[in-house]
Design a protein around this motif. Structure first.
Motif, short mmCIF file in Angstrom:
data_model
loop_
_atom_site.label_atom_id
_atom_site.label_comp_id
_atom_site.label_asym_id
_atom_site.label_seq_id
_atom_site.Cartn_x
_atom_site.Cartn_y
_atom_site.Cartn_z
N GLN A 571 36.02 52.43 32.12
CA GLN A 571 36.98 52.43 33.26
C GLN A 571 37.34 50.99 33.71
O GLN A 571 36.60 50.10 33.70
CB GLN A 571 36.63 53.28 34.39
CG GLN A 571 36.38 54.77 34.06
CD GLN A 571 36.18 55.51 35.25
OE1 GLN A 571 35.53 55.02 36.35
NE2 GLN A 571 36.18 56.94 35.27
N CYS A 572 38.55 50.68 34.03
CA CYS A 572 39.01 49.49 34.47
C CYS A 572 38.38 49.52 35.93
O CYS A 572 38.17 50.33 36.73
CB CYS A 572 40.60 49.76 34.71
SG CYS A 572 41.61 49.80 33.06
N PRO A 573 38.04 48.14 35.94
CA PRO A 573 37.41 47.84 37.39
C PRO A 573 38.33 48.03 38.48
O PRO A 573 39.73 48.23 38.27
CB PRO A 573 36.75 46.48 37.20
CG PRO A 573 36.92 46.07 35.69
CD PRO A 573 38.06 47.01 35.11
N THR A 574 37.85 47.92 39.56
CA THR A 574 38.83 47.84 40.88
C THR A 574 39.78 46.76 40.96
O THR A 574 39.60 45.82 40.47
CB THR A 574 37.78 47.74 42.01
OG1 THR A 574 36.64 48.78 42.22
CG2 THR A 574 38.64 48.04 43.27
N THR A 596 43.81 49.36 44.08
CA THR A 596 43.58 50.70 43.33
C THR A 596 42.78 51.52 44.45
O THR A 596 42.04 52.30 44.13
CB THR A 596 42.61 50.54 42.08
OG1 THR A 596 41.56 49.86 42.54
CG2 THR A 596 43.41 50.08 41.15
N ARG A 599 39.14 52.34 43.97
CA ARG A 599 38.67 53.24 42.84
C ARG A 599 38.68 52.29 41.65
O ARG A 599 39.48 51.61 41.39
CB ARG A 599 39.38 54.36 42.71
CG ARG A 599 39.40 55.10 44.27
CD ARG A 599 40.06 56.49 43.93
NE ARG A 599 41.35 56.54 43.94
CZ ARG A 599 42.12 56.46 44.84
NH1 ARG A 599 41.97 56.78 45.99
NH2 ARG A 599 43.66 56.60 44.55
N SER A 600 37.86 52.75 40.66
CA SER A 600 37.87 52.15 39.39
C SER A 600 38.49 53.25 38.28
O SER A 600 38.56 54.44 38.87
CB SER A 600 36.36 51.75 38.88
OG SER A 600 35.76 52.91 38.92
#
Length: 1036
Positions: A571-574, A596, A599-600
């Motif tokens: 998952q993409c970081p925050t 975001t 959220r990640s």
């Protein structure tokens, strides 16, 4: 006659042959028939020494009679090493418990020879269970056959272990296996042979042909059945069909026929070679054009380093690099027919960063898979049987049921070989039942001796049903009764013990397995055949897909993972995102100002348009509060300073003070309304402010208007009493009005708070995606105070508004009742002005409030203005006139009581007129009659002066006329006019004063008697009224 003679001759020869065979069997039985229990011995038949490269002469000299019982149970041979020597021994020699009369029964002998290898224990024990069940039928008489079912078949199972299959090489064992099997057949003359383990089955075909005995083989590769040997029947399904479900799924799901496919396989043994070759053929038939096939000889040594290719890391790494090179951006579908090479090839593919779309692997259904749960996710495989099959027989509901019950007896959870070997004796029963289905007097003993070919052909056309599934044979006499099992390891949270084993163990199951071995979240699901499938094939596997939006390819995860096919995306970081399917090594940062939301794994950045009240607007609201507080404090201080002044006494200091306090409390509502919370912030403080605001506003507003109502009511009672008496009306006697109204308001607010409490809620009004800004999602939301349960705010706000409107009407009506009092003491005009002012504020504010919609800043601005302007207006309209009247004071000679009525102003005006006209002050003391007499005398003097002046002007021409001296005459005329007007006013005032005196004293004097009263001699005494000062003084 010739045919009859021939028949007798054939019968005689048959009896001779039968006698010879029975004699041989009797001799063998006396020596070899054993009913051995399973025991765990001291391994006294296992010795350890340096292996020999050639067979010994002992093998040629061995006989069935020389074999003793095995010292180990079947499962205990799994821990043998290639150096352990195992001599031939008898594992099982099972006779029926009740041997019936030979005239009504026949004993069928089954022979099975297996190596002491780890993969063969299940097929030995499965046959034993089956034979014991069959012999127990019909009270131990066996299985009934024939049309009348009065003939019984019983079974004898002789299971022999020929030796260590891994000792001294394959050729050595094959020779021993053939010799042991041939020796057993010669000694026992069995009716059927139960085939051995697949990888050791090669020598059995020739022995079966040599002894012309039917062999039910447990071999998958098709070439084993293509030799034309009529005595070989294949119970196993064609292993070439194992990869076909995966091929079909690839053909159905692949994006194009250019999908890269890599096939890597051994050239020996037949199983590996033919299985992968069938996959290649099927792929080409489906039109795939990018198929690479890589084959190798596992037993060769490509570089002469003394390590066979199948164990040589350098060699296998080269094969891995060839099929999936480093930094490969493609997602190949891989088919690999390995025996043990996967332990070297799979880590190499991981090291290369290989991301296959699928892997079909021969060991994926073996014990290797259960021993490596971290490597097998999403791998596909094929096999003979699966636990999800629901085929049943007279003894077990399914093959899984057989394995579960047998586990208690043998101490292990069997593989599919257990089900196969169990089903083979059952198939023999089906064979004999079908052969003698319509025969009145079955004679299988004679047929096996003299008409064996007839029985063999009956087997060819057999359609049987077993726990393994339907069984029928094709032209090569191999089983085509059903399709093989296609499987895939997929996620499943079901506990293994509840679902049963996930094993599919194939021909090369080299590991001990129990149901407790698999404690993974992945289970081996049945995906083919379709009518029994538990799941669909998942293609491509997670590793074979581009990373979905919100994720990126984690190179570190790919290199450190133990599984090739699991997710390699993270998952993409925050505050970073990816918007589409990708192979990015990192995510894209959010544009400035967007996030975001903590959220990640987000697919878009979010810009929160929270519509918070701007700081400038809040400062303006605080300024309005400050102005209100400053005015309230100033007016309260001035009130305290001049509290003894008659104006303040009559204005009632206590109630005026409450008005100041009420304005302060009411304006504090603006502070409560200024509390807010952004997205994701704690709303508890804002919610508390929402619930406090109605209390503040209602309390402050009631203190203002309630005090005004109370003080007006008090003044009204004082000025409208009917008797001329001294009377005291304290503030407390009117304070109940404030308390009542405040109690009503607070009751509504408290009920509101308890039933439908307000809370600060943020509501999203719109979501807009701006692709031109990098897929930034703009979320418009507004925070507001609203009932927690979603009910209407007007359910309680309406009654509060109603109470306030009624209070305003009552207050203004009371003020109208005392409107005849002097303005300095009552506020009817100023409250009316204040009410009109508030009304104007509302007329302007409410439409603006509704027109701004969800704009929190505009709502706060309007509410702040309405509240502050209302408070400032009431304070200003009440106190500024009081300050003016106090500074002006009372006119000279006018008392407080006299000043209450508006008529006193006429006397004051008259005195001012007299002073400005220059008249003698004593003239104001004349009666109205003397006033008119003096005025007439003055008029005559003015007329005389006027005529003298007119005559003096006739002696001169017009042009030479001088200006007449009329100053004295004109002045007298003016004074006369003023005096006459004064007299008129005095007369009118006398009449009014007389009326007022009669009213105040209750006099019935006529107007004529009261009129001729001198003004100064009829001064009205001060009215006796109640004290307007401090009630504690007791003065009145």
């Amino acid at each position: 006659m010739m045919s009859l003679t021939r028949s007798w001759l054939l019968a005689f020869l048959g009896l001779v042959v039968l006698f010879s065979i029975e004699s041989a069997k009797g001799q063998a039985s006396n020596l070899t028939v054993l009913n051995l229990p399973m025991v765990q011995g001291d391994r006294n038949n296992v010795t350890h020494h340096v292996p020999s490269t050639t067979t010994t002469s002992d093998d040629d000299a061995m006989t069935f009679e020389s074999w003793g019982p095995c010292a180990r149970a079947s499962f205990d041979y799994i821990d043998l090493t290639p150096q352990d020597v195992v001599e031939p021994c008898i594992l099982y020699d099972t006779m029926p418990p009740n041997r019936t009369d030979s005239n009504s029964s026949f004993l069928v002998t089954l022979v099975q020879v297996t190596p002491a290898a780890s993969s063969c224990y299940s097929m030995r024990d499965g046959a034993l269970v089956s034979v014991e069940l069959l012999n127990a039928e019909n009270d131990g008489r066996g299985v009934a056959i024939g049309f009348h079912r009065n003939f019984y078949i019983q079974f004898r199972l002789v299971s022999v272990i020929a030796g260590n299959g891994d000792y001294n090489g394959t050729d050595y064992y094959f020779a021993r296996h053939a010799h042991v099997l041939s020796t057993a057949i010669t000694a026992l003359r069995p009716q059927y042979i139960i085939g051995t383990c697949s990888f050791f089955s090669q020598p059995e075909a020739q022995v079966a042909l040599q002894h012309q005995t039917m062999l039910l083989a447990q071999v998958g590769p098709p070439s084993y059945y293509q030799t034309g040997n009529p005595y070989i029947f294949g119970f196993h399904l064609n292993s070439d069909n194992y990869p076909l479900p995966a091929v079909r799924a690839l053909g159905f799901s692949a994006a194009s026929k250019d999908q890269p496919v890599r096939v890597l396989y051994r050239t020996v043994a037949e199983f590996f070679y033919s299985t992968c070759r069938s996959a290649i053929d099927a792929l080409k038939e489906l039109g795939f054009t990018n198929v690479m096939q890589v084959e190798y000889v596992p037993d060769d040594d490509h570089n002469g380093d003394g390590i066979q290719n199948q164990f040589d890391p350098a060699f296998l790494h080269a094969l891995a690099d060839q099929t999936c090179p480093p930094n490969n951006t493609q997602h190949p579908a891989i088919f690999a027919c390995f025996r043990s090479e996967q332990d070297i090839v799979l880590p190499r593919w991981l090291q290369n960063g290989c991301r296959p779309s699928s892997i079909w692997l021969t060991p994926a259904t073996w014990g290797w898979a259960t021993a490596n749960p971290d490597k097998i996710p999403y791998m596909q495989g094929g096999g003979q049987w699966h636990e999800a099959f629901t085929y049943s027989d007279a003894y077990y509901a399914s093959g899984q049921d057989l394995l579960v019950q047998s586990e208690q007896r043998f101490g292990y959870f069997g593989t599919y070989d257990f089900v196969v070997s169990y089903s083979i004796p059952m198939l023999f029963v089906e064979h004999l039942k079908n052969t003698y289905r319509v025969t009145d007097h079955p004679d299988p003993e004679t047929d096996f001796q003299t008409n064996y070919e007839m029985l063999r052909r009956s087997m060819v056309i057999l359609d049987g049903t077993t726990l393994f599934g339907p069984v029928s044979f094709d032209d090569n006499q191999r089983n085509i009764g059903r399709a093989p099992a296609g499987t895939q390891w997929l996620t499943n949270s079901t506990n293994l013990h509840n679902k049963g084993s996930a094993l599919m163990n194939h021909e090369n199951d080299n590991n001990k397995s129990t149901r407790q071995d698999i404690v993974s979240v992945y289970n081996n699901y049945l995906v083919s055949p379709d009518f029994m499938a538990q799941a669909e094939i998942e293609f491509p596997a997670p590793s074979g897909m581009d990373c979905p939006p919100g994720q990126f390819f984690n190179e570190s995860l790919a290199m450190n993972s133990s599984s090739l096919l699991t997710e390699k995306c993270s998952q993409c970081p925050t505050d970073t995102v990816t918007y589409e399917y990708n192979q990015f090594m990192k995510c894209l940062p959010c544009p400035t100002g967007s996030t975001t939301q903590g959220r990640s794994g987000e697919t878009a950045c979010y810009y929160e348009d929270e519509h918070l009240i701007p700081d400038g607007v809040r400062i303006f609201g605080y300024f309005m509060v400050s102005v209100t507080w400053a005015l309230a404090i100033f007016f309260l201080s001035w009130l305290i300073r001049w509290r003894q002044d008659p104006v303040m006494q009559i204005a009632q200091v206590s109630f005026m003070s409450l008005i100041c306090v009420g304005a302060t409390i009411s304006s504090s509502t603006i502070i409560a309304l200024s509390w807010q919370a952004g997205v994701g912030e704690d709303t508890s403080a804002a919610t508390t402010a929402c619930r406090v605001a109605p209390f503040l506003y209602c309390t402050g507003w009631v203190l203002q208007y309630g005090s005004l109502t109370a003080k007006t009511n008090r003044l009204y009672k004082i000025t409208r009493r009917n008797s001329y008496e001294r009377r005291t009306i304290t503030s407390l006697e009117s304070a109940w009005i404030i308390a009542l109204i405040l109690a009503l308001d607070l009751a509504v607010v408290v009920t509101w708070t308890l039933v439908h409490p307000l809370e600060y809620r943020r509501e999203t009004t719109s979501v807009a995606i701006g692709e031109e800004q990098g897929h930034v999602v703009t979320i418009s939301s507004y925070g507001r105070c609203a009932p927690a349960d979603g009910s209407s705010i007007w359910a309680f706000a309406g009654p509060i508004v109603g109470i306030h409107v009624i209070l305003m009407i009552v207050t203004n009506l009371l003020l109208y009742q005392i409107s005849d009092l002097e303005d300095r003491y009552q506020e009817q005009k100023y409250v009316a002005l204040a009410s009109m002012y508030v009304f104007q504020v509302l007329v302007i504010g409410l439409p603006v409030l509704f027109s701004v919609g969800d704009s929190t800043a505009a709502i706060f601005l309007v509410l702040s203005g309405v509240i502050a302007l209302n408070d400032v207006g009431i304070l200003s309209f009440l106190f500024i006139p009081k300050i003016h009247f106090r500074s002006k004071g009372l006119a000279e000679g006018i008392g407080i009581g006299e000043s209450l009525r508006r008529s006193t102003n006429r006397k004051v005006q008259m005195r001012e007129l007299s002073r400005q006209s220059g008249l003698d002050s004593n003239s104001s003391h004349h009666s109205s009659r003397s006033c008119y007499s003096a005025a007439s005398s003055r008029k005559q003097q003015a007329l005389h002066l006027g005529s003298t002046a007119a005559e003096s002007t006739t002696d001169h021409p017009v042009g030479d006329r001088k200006k007449p001296n009329l100053d004295s005459a004109n002045f007298n005329e003016l004074k006369y006019a003023i005096l006459e007007e004064r007299c008129h006013l005095l007369e009118q005032q006398n009449r009014e004063l007389a009326d007022e005196i009669r009213h105040l004293r209750g006099s019935d004097l006529p107007a004529e008697e009261a009129a001729p009263v001198n003004v100064d001699q009829t001064e009205v005494s001060d009215m006796s009224i109640g004290s307007f000062g401090d009630e504690s003084s007791g003065s009145s």
